[in-house]
Design an enzyme around this catalytic site. Structure first.
Site, PDB file in Angstrom:
ATOM      1  CB  ALA A 280      -5.140  -8.401  -8.794  1.00  0.00           C
ATOM      2  CG  MET A 281      -0.169  -6.557  -4.458  1.00  0.00           C
ATOM      3  SD  MET A 281      -1.063  -6.708  -2.880  1.00  0.00           S
ATOM      4  CE  MET A 281      -0.601  -5.155  -2.105  1.00  0.00           C
ATOM      5  CG  ASN A 283       1.845  -3.759  -6.000  1.00  0.00           C
ATOM      6  OD1 ASN A 283       2.010  -4.102  -4.847  1.00  0.00           O
ATOM      7  ND2 ASN A 283       1.817  -4.624  -7.011  1.00  0.00           N
ATOM      8  CD  GLU A 316      -6.606  -5.812  -6.737  1.00  0.00           C
ATOM      9  OE1 GLU A 316      -5.855  -5.199  -5.961  1.00  0.00           O
ATOM     10  OE2 GLU A 316      -7.256  -6.823  -6.398  1.00  0.00           O
ATOM     11  CG  HIS A 319      -7.415  -2.012  -2.814  1.00  0.00           C
ATOM     12  ND1 HIS A 319      -7.784  -1.959  -1.491  1.00  0.00           N
ATOM     13  CD2 HIS A 319      -7.605  -3.309  -3.196  1.00  0.00           C
ATOM     14  CE1 HIS A 319      -8.180  -3.160  -1.092  1.00  0.00           C
ATOM     15  NE2 HIS A 319      -8.087  -3.997  -2.105  1.00  0.00           N
ATOM     16  CD  GLU A 338      -8.086  -6.703   0.165  1.00  0.00           C
ATOM     17  OE1 GLU A 338      -8.806  -6.641  -0.849  1.00  0.00           O
ATOM     18  OE2 GLU A 338      -6.855  -6.511   0.125  1.00  0.00           O
TER      19      GLU A 338
END
Length: 866
Positions: A280-281, A283, A316, A319, A338
């Site tokens: 996953a990312m 954004n 995520e 973050h 992370e």
């Protein structure tokens, strides 16, 4: 030496970007206006661009005077040099660029993802395929670490935070998603297209910009303090989004409470992408996922599959503050982003589902980090990053799992409330800006009134960790604690210096159980006790990132009564640390195997995971002629637990017990090669195909693996068909990886060819090859295939996938294969980034050395199972 850092003479403040992709041709055009501040007179502007053609360059000062310029692209440095007819004076300017590029197939930058779907008629943005299907296309971004420059020219470094306002032009029947809410959607007359304009973002780095374009569907929105949360996916899969939406909704509220500040975005979209190189990312506002990390059917998923979705979603969302709101100053700080998100994911999921015992199961993650960090070729968590590409090596177990474990150790040492308050102070002090680990230590130190760097620097800036040896003196009235760096190979010289090790001891003295806390700073320390010690447990609670080695008499006392003295996580650590000692040659393997006999009635899934991992390791290194004896020993160790649990869950059982049942049956049917289990697995599988409620998902998943291990052509053909027609991402993965578990050479060759034929997605193919390399019946065959198809794999697989694939070489445990592996990588001068290859080769050396050292002792031990 070349500087990889952009000049500081010009800095962006705000981007207005307009992108128009053409999915059919795989190209895009774009324009952007960037508000920049020129800080000193300059004759050129330098920014990042890669795989782009910049067609127009112009800049305007604050009086409206415009200068036209030219662009020169340097492919080697991935930079664009913009030249103007006169020197630009300090002050505000507006830079305008027009450019074009390619939608690549490399799963990075701005790329195309492909979707197979029923197609009664042509689909906009897609192409018809044969057999009643169409290939629909998505345009997707993945920018971390340094690939935003492949979508638009930018200052592609984390310290150049700016506001981004995105406009996308797309087909009228397609959907566009970006980081923020939609401000307007305008039909473009005569073109069949529309223009979608999004709200400005917060100030953030370029690697967090995201846009996704294609045929997509969304769930209804849930809301947390006014923030709408939706799950997006390709059509027909929204029924798989409920679980992810639940954990997302919980996590957003949990993190707002923990961080003590509002979510920094205006909406939260979680988007499932069919082709995605990472899990996953993060954004901001538009988190992208692999489908199997977001979409899941709770009725048919295993516990592990549900836990993965919950973990990744929580990670995520964590973050959004730690990484997005406050960002690292440079890529050497990637570990903190992370590691902290790893720590927070477990904290959130543990709060959401206490019965899952996530901090106990986190012991498996900690153990994975201890394994790699016990190598002489390990690295410090934080190290100097010169080229941004160096940061690619940070996406590993040391960043995520060791980093998260060290933060958990610190949290337990300081206390959860003090730790949380320090985190809140850090976020408040650095919101919308950049920070480094030292800033977090400073904030924690002010709240805790302790010198945090003195405690943490040894854990962060040095590789490795200590082995703490505990022994008794003076008739058991004194405990001696000593530390030295743990390494597996004797010829690896431990680094000098010591760690500040926060140790919690549980011990019994004079018939009373006591607890003691010690900060071990020297190489050795003695603790006077009020009487003779009966037993002692080092690392009580299992939070410390170190191994414990007990003197023989103390180890014997724990082994006699493990279920009376030790909590599950402490039993896990006892098994894990004793196995590591055997691998490192501190004790013979027979002593470890004797210890495993004490755990036949173990009921904790995590302890069994440690036991089964050691049995699987032995299965890889043992001569094939002795494997039946090892199988007999494994059946002996598992028989009682398997008989007690059976095949069917009982009412009121925990999910963890469901998971344990599946894992034990899988091990009994594969590592134990038990024919009764194999026959029962086949019967259960056939019944479950007729009636899905006939088997618990954890048991069904195990049965599929067991059937592959024992199966032939008929099972292979069926599983291949099931893979191609799977109804959920998890079902697809189960059948795909089952194809790597067969033992027949001709079937394994067919699986290998699938990895390069295009029938398996490029995101999955490297992991399938890794599984084949790790299969004792396929390893040598798979290695030959890798050598023969290396160029094809390099061309087709994502670079990060190649790195993960090569981990499979650690299972090729024979002197001849080891020599061949080393020659192959050396002759081709292959680099996997950082110390990754060096670590894989050292793990292979450890396996071969263990095999050679323990061969006679292992054979003698197993002879009792003839």
């Amino acid at each position: 030496m070349h500087s990889y850092r952009l000049p500081l003479s010009v800095a962006p403040g705000r981007y207005e970007i307009r992108i128009e992709p053409d999915l059919a041709t795989g190209t895009f055009t774009g324009t952007e206006t960037v508000e920049v501040t020129v800080k000193e007179p300059v004759g050129e502007i330098v920014l990042n661009a890669a795989d782009l053609l910049i067609e127009e360059v112009a800049i305007q000062d604050d009086r409206g005077r415009e200068l036209h310029g030219t662009a020169s692209l340097d492919a080697g440095t991935e930079r664009a040099h913009l030249f103007f007819p006169e020197v630009l004076s300090p002050g505000p300017w507006r830079l305008r660029l027009a450019f074009r590029g390619t939608l690549n197939d490399k799963l990075r930058g701005f790329y195309r993802s492909r979707v197979k779907a029923p197609a009664p008629h042509a689909v906009s943005g897609g192409t018809e395929g044969g057999g009643g299907t169409a290939e629909r296309l998505l345009a997707v971004t993945q920018f971390e670490a340094t690939d935003a420059r492949r979508a638009f020219p930018c200052w592609d470094e984390p310290s150049f935070k700016a506001v981004f306002q995105v406009t996308l032009v797309l087909g009228g029947d397609l959907t566009a998603i970006s980081n923020t809410r939609v401000l307007s959607e305008t039909r473009l007359a005569g073109s069949g297209k529309k223009e979608v304009r999004f709200a400005p973002t917060i100030k953030m780095p370029s690697y967090l910009v995201a846009f996704v374009i294609g045929r997509l569907e969304a769930t209804g929105a849930t809301s947390v303090n006014g923030t709408p949360i939706r799950i997006w996916c390709v059509p027909g899969k929204t029924h798989l989004a409920k679980f992810a939406q639940e954990i997302a909704t919980f996590s957003l509220g949990f993190f707002q409470g923990y961080y003590g500040m509002a979510y920094p975005g205006d909406k939260l979209d979680l988007i499932a992408i069919p082709d995605f190189a990472f899990g996953a990312m993060e954004n901001l506002g538009a988190i992208t996922f692999r489908e199997n990390a977001l979409l899941v059917d709770e009725r048919t998923a295993t516990h592990a599959e549900l836990e993965r979705v919950a973990d990744v979603v929580a990670h995520e969302i964590a973050h959004m503050w730690f990484g997005d709101l406050v960002t690292m100053a440079w890529w050497n700080g990637l570990w903190l982003n992370e590691a902290f998100a790893t720590f927070m994911e477990v904290l959130a999921v543990d709060a959401w589902k206490p019965a899952w015992e996530r901090w106990v199961t986190f012991g498996l993650s900690r153990a994975a980090a201890l394994q790699v960090d016990g190598l002489g070729s390990s690295r410090a968590i934080e190290f100097e990053v010169i080229a941004p590409s160096d940061a690619e090596a940070m996406f590993d177990v040391l960043t995520y799992e060791k980093g998260g474990a060290v933060l958990r150790m610190l949290e337990q040492y300081l206390g959860p409330t003090v730790f949380r308050d320090g985190v809140r102070r850090y976020l408040s002090d650095h919101s919308f800006g950049n920070a480094e680990a030292a800033d977090l230590w400073r904030a924690l130190g002010r709240v805790a009134n302790q010198p945090i760097p003195e405690i943490m620097d040894g854990w962060i800036f040095r590789p490795g960790y200590p082995m703490v040896t505990i022994g008794g003196e003076d008739g058991g009235r004194t405990l001696r604690l000593s530390q030295r760096r743990f390494t597996y190979l004797a010829d690896e010289t431990p680094a000098s210096g010591h760690w500040r090790v926060p140790i919690t001891l549980k011990l019994r003295v004079n018939g009373e159980t006591r607890r003691m806390r010690v900060l071990l700073s020297a190489g050795e320390e003695r603790l006077e006790l009020p009487g003779q010690v009966d037993w002692v447990v080092g690392n009580e609670g299992g939070h410390g990132f170190y191994r414990v080695r007990y003197a023989p008499d103390l180890l014997a006392k724990l082994a006699e009564r493990p279920f009376d003295i030790l909590a599950p996580v402490e039993r896990f650590n006892l098994i894990n640390d004793t196995w590591a000692a055997a691998l490192a040659g501190f004790s013979p393997v027979g002593e470890y195997l004797d210890l495993t006999a004490r755990f036949r009635v173990e009921a904790d899934r995590n302890v069994w995971a440690a036991l089964l991992a050691s049995f699987a390791y032995l299965n890889r290194i043992i001569p094939s002629g002795d494997r039946p004896l090892l199988e007999a020993m494994i059946r002996d160790r598992l028989a009682r637990a398997v008989a007690r649990l059976g095949w069917t869950p009982l009412a009121g059982e925990s999910e963890l017990l469901h998971q344990l049942r599946g894992e034990l049956l899988r091990a009994m049917g594969t590592l134990g090669n038990d024919p009764t289990v194999q026959a029962t697995a086949e019967d259960l599988y056939r019944r479950a195909r007729r009636d899905p409620s006939a088997a618990d998902p954890n048991v069904l998943a195990a049965a599929i693996t067991v059937l592959a291990h024992a199966g032939g052509e008929a099972e292979f053909s069926e599983f291949l068909g099931r893979f191609k027609t799977a109804q959920t991402p998890q079902e697809e993965q189960r059948y795909l990886y089952a194809l790597a578990a067969f033992r027949d050479g001709s079937l394994l060759r067919r699986t290998l060819h699938l990895t390069v034929s295009g029938e398996v997605r490029a995101q999955d193919a490297p992991y399938l090859v890794r599984s084949l390399l790790s299969n004792v019946d396929a390893g040598e065959l798979a290695w030959r295939f890798v050598k023969e198809h290396w160029e094809t794999m390099e061309r087709q697989f994502p670079h990060g996938g190649i790195r993960r694939m090569c981990e499979g070489i650690t299972a090729l445990a024979s002197p001849a294969l080891e020599a061949d592996v080393r020659h192959f990588f050396a002759s081709r001068k292959i680099s996997l980034g950082g110390k990754t290859l060096e670590q894989y080769l050292e793990q292979l050396r450890i396996a071969v050395a263990f095999q050679e050292r323990e061969a006679a002792g292992l054979a003698e031990y197993l002879s009792r199972f003839r």
